[in-house]
Scaffold this motif. Structure first.
Motif, PDB file in Angstrom:
ATOM      1  N   SER A   1       0.703  -0.922   0.115  1.00 44.30           N
ATOM      2  CA  SER A   1      -0.295   0.412  -0.089  1.00 44.30           C
ATOM      3  C   SER A   1       1.174   1.076   0.146  1.00 44.30           C
ATOM      4  CB  SER A   1      -0.595   0.466   1.679  1.00 44.30           C
ATOM      5  OG  SER A   1      -0.329   0.203   2.634  1.00 44.30           O
ATOM      6  N   GLN A   2       0.473   2.005  -0.087  1.00 47.33           N
ATOM      7  CA  GLN A   2       1.588   3.804  -0.673  1.00 47.33           C
ATOM      8  C   GLN A   2       1.518   3.972   0.962  1.00 47.33           C
ATOM      9  OE1 GLN A   2      -0.723   6.884  -2.501  1.00 47.33           O
ATOM     10  NE2 GLN A   2       0.807   8.581  -1.862  1.00 47.33           N
ATOM     11  N   GLY A   3       0.675   3.537   2.095  1.00 46.23           N
ATOM     12  CA  GLY A   3       1.238   4.170   3.682  1.00 46.23           C
ATOM     13  C   GLY A   3       2.495   3.295   3.774  1.00 46.23           C
ATOM     14  N   THR A   4       1.803   2.022   2.967  1.00 45.08           N
ATOM     15  CA  THR A   4       3.140   1.130   3.707  1.00 45.08           C
ATOM     16  C   THR A   4       4.866   1.679   3.065  1.00 45.08           C
ATOM     17  OG1 THR A   4       2.274  -0.738   4.061  1.00 45.08           O
ATOM     18  CG2 THR A   4       4.549  -1.313   3.395  1.00 45.08           C
ATOM     19  N   ALA A   5       4.708   1.934   1.716  1.00 44.28           N
ATOM     20  CA  ALA A   5       5.686   2.378   0.829  1.00 44.28           C
ATOM     21  C   ALA A   5       6.208   4.004   2.390  1.00 44.28           C
ATOM     22  CB  ALA A   5       5.337   3.042  -0.376  1.00 44.28           C
ATOM     23  N   SER A   6       5.065   4.595   2.477  1.00 46.69           N
ATOM     24  CA  SER A   6       5.488   5.894   3.158  1.00 46.69           C
ATOM     25  C   SER A   6       6.360   5.527   4.359  1.00 46.69           C
ATOM     26  CB  SER A   6       4.364   6.379   3.577  1.00 46.69           C
ATOM     27  OG  SER A   6       4.828   7.593   3.986  1.00 46.69           O
ATOM     28  N   ASN A   7       4.676   4.835   5.506  1.00 51.20           N
ATOM     29  CA  ASN A   7       6.487   4.662   6.406  1.00 51.20           C
ATOM     30  C   ASN A   7       7.709   3.802   5.970  1.00 51.20           C
ATOM     31  OD1 ASN A   7       4.307   5.194   7.846  1.00 51.20           O
ATOM     32  ND2 ASN A   7       3.433   2.729   8.006  1.00 51.20           N
ATOM     33  N   ALA A   8       8.198   3.037   5.138  1.00 52.64           N
ATOM     34  CA  ALA A   8       9.471   2.932   4.791  1.00 52.64           C
ATOM     35  C   ALA A   8      10.208   4.162   4.987  1.00 52.64           C
ATOM     36  CB  ALA A   8       9.393   1.621   3.034  1.00 52.64           C
TER      37      ALA A   8
ATOM     38  N   GLY B   1       9.965   6.923   5.940  1.00 54.50           N
ATOM     39  CA  GLY B   1       9.767   8.072   6.740  1.00 54.50           C
ATOM     40  C   GLY B   1       9.489   7.522   8.197  1.00 54.50           C
ATOM     41  N   LYS B   2       9.037   5.690   8.538  1.00 58.22           N
ATOM     42  CA  LYS B   2       9.138   5.303   9.988  1.00 58.22           C
ATOM     43  C   LYS B   2       9.408   3.916   9.471  1.00 58.22           C
ATOM     44  CE  LYS B   2       4.963   7.752  11.250  1.00 58.22           C
ATOM     45  NZ  LYS B   2       3.593   8.664  11.972  1.00 58.22           N
ATOM     46  N   PRO B   3      10.777   3.766   8.849  1.00 60.57           N
ATOM     47  CA  PRO B   3      10.846   1.885   8.883  1.00 60.57           C
ATOM     48  C   PRO B   3      10.819   1.034  10.255  1.00 60.57           C
ATOM     49  CG  PRO B   3      13.176   3.499   9.090  1.00 60.57           C
ATOM     50  CD  PRO B   3      11.750   4.275   9.406  1.00 60.57           C
ATOM     51  N   ASP B   4      10.912   1.296  11.226  1.00 57.26           N
ATOM     52  CA  ASP B   4      11.091   0.856  12.238  1.00 57.26           C
ATOM     53  C   ASP B   4       9.493  -0.152  12.017  1.00 57.26           C
ATOM     54  OD1 ASP B   4      12.997   2.133  14.799  1.00 57.26           O
ATOM     55  OD2 ASP B   4      13.349   0.691  12.583  1.00 57.26           O
ATOM     56  N   LEU B   5       8.309   0.635  11.459  1.00 62.07           N
ATOM     57  CA  LEU B   5       7.190   0.446  11.557  1.00 62.07           C
ATOM     58  C   LEU B   5       7.105  -0.633   9.781  1.00 62.07           C
ATOM     59  CD1 LEU B   5       5.248   3.576  12.026  1.00 62.07           C
ATOM     60  CD2 LEU B   5       5.559   0.919  13.521  1.00 62.07           C
ATOM     61  N   VAL B   6       7.989  -0.685   9.595  1.00 68.29           N
ATOM     62  CA  VAL B   6       8.073  -1.385   8.293  1.00 68.29           C
ATOM     63  C   VAL B   6       8.966  -2.818   8.268  1.00 68.29           C
ATOM     64  CG1 VAL B   6       8.265  -1.827   5.522  1.00 68.29           C
ATOM     65  CG2 VAL B   6       7.138  -0.211   7.113  1.00 68.29           C
TER      66      VAL B   6
ATOM     67  N   PRO C   1      11.823  -5.980   7.228  1.00 70.00           N
ATOM     68  CA  PRO C   1      13.393  -5.220   6.971  1.00 70.00           C
ATOM     69  C   PRO C   1      12.687  -5.991   5.649  1.00 70.00           C
ATOM     70  CG  PRO C   1      13.814  -6.293   9.033  1.00 70.00           C
ATOM     71  CD  PRO C   1      11.959  -6.462   8.694  1.00 70.00           C
ATOM     72  N   GLU C   2      12.275  -7.059   5.544  1.00 66.17           N
ATOM     73  CA  GLU C   2      11.972  -7.713   3.866  1.00 66.17           C
ATOM     74  C   GLU C   2      11.429  -7.183   2.926  1.00 66.17           C
ATOM     75  OE1 GLU C   2       9.036  -9.770   6.434  1.00 66.17           O
ATOM     76  OE2 GLU C   2      11.329  -9.422   7.099  1.00 66.17           O
ATOM     77  N   VAL C   3      10.363  -6.475   3.581  1.00 64.39           N
ATOM     78  CA  VAL C   3       9.556  -5.403   3.192  1.00 64.39           C
ATOM     79  C   VAL C   3      10.057  -4.421   2.304  1.00 64.39           C
ATOM     80  CG1 VAL C   3       6.856  -4.413   2.887  1.00 64.39           C
ATOM     81  CG2 VAL C   3       7.565  -7.118   3.717  1.00 64.39           C
ATOM     82  N   ARG C   4      11.001  -3.295   3.527  1.00 65.50           N
ATOM     83  CA  ARG C   4      11.567  -2.103   3.625  1.00 65.50           C
ATOM     84  C   ARG C   4      12.791  -2.376   1.796  1.00 65.50           C
ATOM     85  NH1 ARG C   4      12.996  -1.776   9.134  1.00 65.50           N
ATOM     86  NH2 ARG C   4      14.591  -2.445   8.432  1.00 65.50           N
ATOM     87  N   GLU C   5      13.091  -3.513   2.158  1.00 69.53           N
ATOM     88  CA  GLU C   5      13.853  -3.892   1.759  1.00 69.53           C
ATOM     89  C   GLU C   5      13.357  -3.533  -0.425  1.00 69.53           C
ATOM     90  OE1 GLU C   5      17.112  -3.000   1.569  1.00 69.53           O
ATOM     91  OE2 GLU C   5      17.495  -3.437  -1.258  1.00 69.53           O
TER      92      GLU C   5
END
Length: 350
Positions: free
Chosen positions: A17-24, A26-31, A33-37
């Protein structure tokens, strides 16, 4: 004109989702690691240049500003003599190009990452900071030029450093030539973890800051050539403040009255050493010789005036900014120092 890649495009490419991408970003701890990457990989492939702030840039795609990241608090950037000179040089080049400067403190990593993510800048200059941290990773995710100053950062678009090894080696050689034989090194902080006082062999070997590593190596090279091993030298780790180095020097000379040569990694530290020596009745340079590295103006006003290895910090900042604002491929620029001979190492002949 190519369509600007948006965060929604990155989210779709990464299957989130766009929200998850935004968190990656701005707030990487909420995502996870494998999704962030996965999101960051999609961003790299699409050429996404960062969070929403980029959408507010001028149509030219330029923000008209450079971001300068210091490892210390903002007060340090405006009070440390070398930092002030560096900023003067950066400001001089930015003024020539009609761009602004944004200063970011890395003292609080969470705040620094947020500042990096939201900084409307065209490039980042990073001063004296290691490459193994989340702040550098956040900068690199912006896919913008990163210029390292007095540090080595993998993947930097360019680097401007002092030949710290040569500066320290020449400083030690000078004290040897002046007759010093029992040495103490007053070091800058070796790692990002606060530790002040005597440095153990393990602490010496763990120095993570390039400036400290190179200057220690330079001091030791000159001393060892004269038959003085690193274990013969007293190593003290100091905060870069004259008041603290004065306290450290007072304790050092009480414990080791035989010391007759002090190699200080900065002029600020050296000034504190001279003040302490005078306060306890040690004659400088008669029975204690002190040399710094930097060449700050305050060194002219100590009693006696400070001998130092002079560097041009204004030019260092100017060159870094010039590189950041250039379209040419990055390179490494290594600047030299010169001996500025004053009374803290040699008696006046006048």
């Amino acid at each position: 004109m190519a369509k600007r890649v948006k965060l929604l495009d990155v989210a779709k490419a990464a299957g989130v989702s766009q929200g998850t991408a935004s968190n990656a970003f701005g707030k990487p701890d909420l995502v996870r690691p494998e999704v962030r990457e996965r999101i960051f990989e999609a961003a790299r492939e699409l050429g996404y240049r960062g969070p929403h702030v980029m959408a507010r840039m001028l149509r030219t795609g330029k923000a008209g500003a450079l971001g300068v990241v210091f490892p210390d608090n903002l007060e340090y950037a405006f009070t440390d003599p070398v930092a002030i000179e560096l900023l003067r040089g950066i400001g001089r080049e930015c003024a020539r190009h009609g761009v602004n400067v944004m200063i970011i403190s890395a003292e609080n990593p969470e705040q620094a990452i947020a500042a990096v993510n939201n900084a409307a800048v065209d490039a980042f200059l990073v001063h004296c900071y290691s490459d193994n941290n989340d702040i550098i990773a956040a900068i690199q995710r912006r896919n913008q030029p990163l210029i390292s100053i007095d540090t080595d950062i993998a993947g930097a678009a360019g680097t401007v450093v002092l030949d710290d090894f040569a500066a320290a080696k020449n400083a030690a050689r000078h004290l040897l030539d002046c007759g010093a034989s029992k040495f103490a090194i007053l070091s800058l902080q070796a790692t990002e973890h606060d530790h002040f006082g005597p440095m153990s062999p393990n602490r010496l070997g763990a120095a993570s800051h390039r400036v400290v590593r190179e200057r220690l190596a330079g001091y030791h090279a000159a001393l060892e050539a004269a038959g003085i091993t690193a274990s013969d030298v007293v190593h003290i780790e100091c905060d870069n403040q004259s008041e603290q180095s004065a306290q450290m020097t007072t304790a050092l000379l009480a414990d080791h009255p035989e010391i007759n040569g002090i190699l200080a990694m900065s002029d600020v530290i050296a000034i504190g050493a001279i003040d302490a020596a005078r306060a306890i009745g040690r004659n400088v340079p008669g029975d204690l010789k002190v040399i710094g590295i930097d060449g700050i103006v305050a060194g002219e006003r100590t009693d006696p005036p400070l001998t130092t290895m002079h560097q041009d910090s204004v030019e260092k900042g100017r060159l870094a900014a010039e590189m950041a604002l250039s379209d040419e491929p990055g390179k490494t620029i290594t600047l030299q120092t010169s001996l500025l001979l004053r009374g803290s190492t040699q008696e006046s002949s006048g």
